[in-house]
Design an enzyme around this catalytic site. Structure first.
Site, PDB file in Angstrom:
ATOM      1  N   SER A 163      -0.860  11.546  -0.178  1.00 61.36           N
ATOM      2  CA  SER A 163       0.070  10.610   0.453  1.00 61.36           C
ATOM      3  C   SER A 163       1.507  11.010   0.103  1.00 61.36           C
ATOM      4  CB  SER A 163      -0.262   9.175   0.014  1.00 61.36           C
ATOM      5  OG  SER A 163       0.494   8.234   0.724  1.00 61.36           O
ATOM      6  N   ARG A 210       3.373  -5.843  -0.429  1.00 58.04           N
ATOM      7  CA  ARG A 210       2.132  -5.209  -0.842  1.00 58.04           C
ATOM      8  C   ARG A 210       0.996  -5.524   0.131  1.00 58.04           C
ATOM      9  NH1 ARG A 210      -0.087  -0.828  -2.867  1.00 58.04           N
ATOM     10  NH2 ARG A 210      -1.956  -1.226  -4.088  1.00 58.04           N
ATOM     11  N   ASP A 259      -8.164   7.843   8.401  1.00 54.79           N
ATOM     12  CA  ASP A 259      -6.809   7.583   7.922  1.00 54.79           C
ATOM     13  C   ASP A 259      -5.898   7.424   9.134  1.00 54.79           C
ATOM     14  OD1 ASP A 259      -4.294   7.525   6.803  1.00 54.79           O
ATOM     15  OD2 ASP A 259      -4.525   9.368   5.643  1.00 54.79           O
ATOM     16  N   HIS A 280      -6.783   5.577   4.576  1.00 54.87           N
ATOM     17  CA  HIS A 280      -5.796   6.373   3.839  1.00 54.87           C
ATOM     18  C   HIS A 280      -6.141   6.484   2.354  1.00 54.87           C
ATOM     19  CE1 HIS A 280      -1.958   8.303   3.190  1.00 54.87           C
ATOM     20  NE2 HIS A 280      -1.591   7.383   2.318  1.00 54.87           N
ATOM     21  N   ASP A 281      -6.719   5.424   1.787  1.00 56.05           N
ATOM     22  CA  ASP A 281      -7.039   5.427   0.365  1.00 56.05           C
ATOM     23  C   ASP A 281      -8.165   6.378  -0.013  1.00 56.05           C
ATOM     24  OD1 ASP A 281      -5.116   3.811  -0.688  1.00 56.05           O
ATOM     25  OD2 ASP A 281      -6.385   2.045  -0.967  1.00 56.05           O
TER      26      ASP A 281
END
Length: 390
Positions: free
Chosen positions: A161, A231, A326, A359-360
């Site tokens: 990332s 967040r 992602d 994405h994680d």
């Protein structure tokens, strides 16, 4: 059993680690036109630097991570490094072979000089007056840390990332100091959609009544509501729709609808929990600067949008990895990087991992992904040994 499988089957922890500090008196010129002097970078190291100084690997951190990449702390054994599944004895980045460096970036909130630090000119926290920093600035500061550690060249720089974006910048700004780059879940620049998500998050912070123009420290408050929403917005973008459906679906927290605005769905409860936890430890001024650094990164801009020209200085070997689900930094963005590197006849290995996590995924355990990274580091290690033998 191949060497990568052997590595993964004997994996262990680096154990208890101790953060270190490096002080830099010489001013660092920043891309915004300002400079900063007498700053500190907090870092951790794992493994041993060999006599030739050739086995160092820099791990660049993502948005809310830090220098604490692997291992634990003696006084806090539950505080496990954010990429501990990747780094350690026998793990894909094997600390029996490599000397690994993790650093908290300038402007961070995990010990390096940042908005919470005291401005020597005023004797008060920098707050909103801390300079806007960029990926270029972080990489230049990291190069100074490498000098401090006696590292002339990294065997590899690695990150996912925002960390991967720093790796790209390393290959452009310091090509002679970067032998390999592991660029994972990356993008050559942020799309309009990504900038939009970052702006929503920033507005949540900037409009929080407790923000006070970034000088909330003097008021003994924290813009927790803004950070919480920021967040929550960010976290939605890190997960795929399938992953959210599998984890939460439309599950009701209490088994029934209550026709109100408290948490009713499990996904709401999860997002609020993540938001509350983040607001309890992260600095709002740091969050603003990190998201802006993401927005500003665009090496092709100075070359009329030509990414191949922007990456022309790179001399490193590359491993580029993307993940099918992602949608924040989609695989096609990684393929843009690969195509630009191939135009420059660079040595590139590309893998697109079919993973459901979004994405994680770069942070999670996936046997195919970890074996790929382990195999690439086998190659880095073999090249390093051959070079040291000459």
């Amino acid at each position: 059993m191949d060497s990568s499988e052997q590595i993964l089957n004997k994996a262990g922890s680096v154990g208890a680690v101790v953060p270190q500090r490096a002080h830099f008196a010489e001013p660092l010129a920043l891309k915004c036109g300002r400079s900063i002097a007498d700053y500190e970078l907090v870092y951790e190291t794992y493994g041993t630097l060999n006599a030739a100084g050739s086995n160092a690997v820099l791990v660049c951190h993502a948005l809310n991570a830090s220098h604490h990449v692997a291992g634990t702390y003696a006084d806090d054994p539950n505080n496990i490094g954010w990429w501990d599944n990747m780094i350690g004895p026998g793990k894909p980045l094997d600390t029996n072979r490599f000397f690994v460096v993790g650093v908290n970036n300038l402007g961070g909130c995990h010990g390096s000089t940042g908005p919470q630090s005291i401005n020597p000119q005023t004797g008060k926290p920098w707050g909103g007056d801390f300079p806007v920093v960029t990926v270029d600035d972080w990489v230049n500061a990291q190069a100074r840390l490498a000098d401090h550690l006696g590292i002339r060249q990294f065997a590899a720089v690695m990150g996912g990332s925002l960390g991967a974006i720093q790796c790209l910048q390393w290959t452009i700004a310091w090509p002679e100091r970067t032998r390999h780059a592991l660029v994972i879940a990356c993008t050559p620049n942020l799309s309009a959609q990504n900038i939009a998500f970052n702006e929503i998050a920033r507005q949540a912070i900037l409009t929080d009544p407790d923000f006070h123009g970034g000088d909330f420290y003097a008021h003994n408050v924290m813009p927790r509501r803004g950070l919480r929403v920021a967040r929550m917005v960010g976290h939605v973008t890190y997960l795929s729709d399938d992953e959210m459906a599998n984890k939460f679906g439309r599950q009701l927290k209490h088994g029934q609808v209550n026709y109100g605005f408290d948490t009713e769905f499990e996904i709401e409860s999860y997002l609020r929990y993540q938001g509350d936890k983040f607001a309890g430890y992260f600095d709002a001024n740091t969050y603003l600067r990190i998201t802006k650094a993401l927005d500003y990164f665009d090496p092709a801009f100075a070359h009329g949008g030509d990414l191949a020209k922007a990456l022309a200085p790179a001399r490193a070997g590359f491993l580029v990895v993307s993940f099918t689900t992602d949608w924040r930094f989609a695989p096609e963005r990684s393929r843009e990087i690969v195509h630009a590197l191939l135009k420059n006849r660079r040595d590139v290995t590309y893998a697109e991992i079919d993973a459901p996590h979004g994405h994680d995924a770069f942070l999670l355990d996936d046997a195919r992904y970890h074996k790929l990274v382990a195999a690439y580091f086998d190659r880095v290690f073999a090249e390093m040994q051959a070079g040291d033998a000459r």
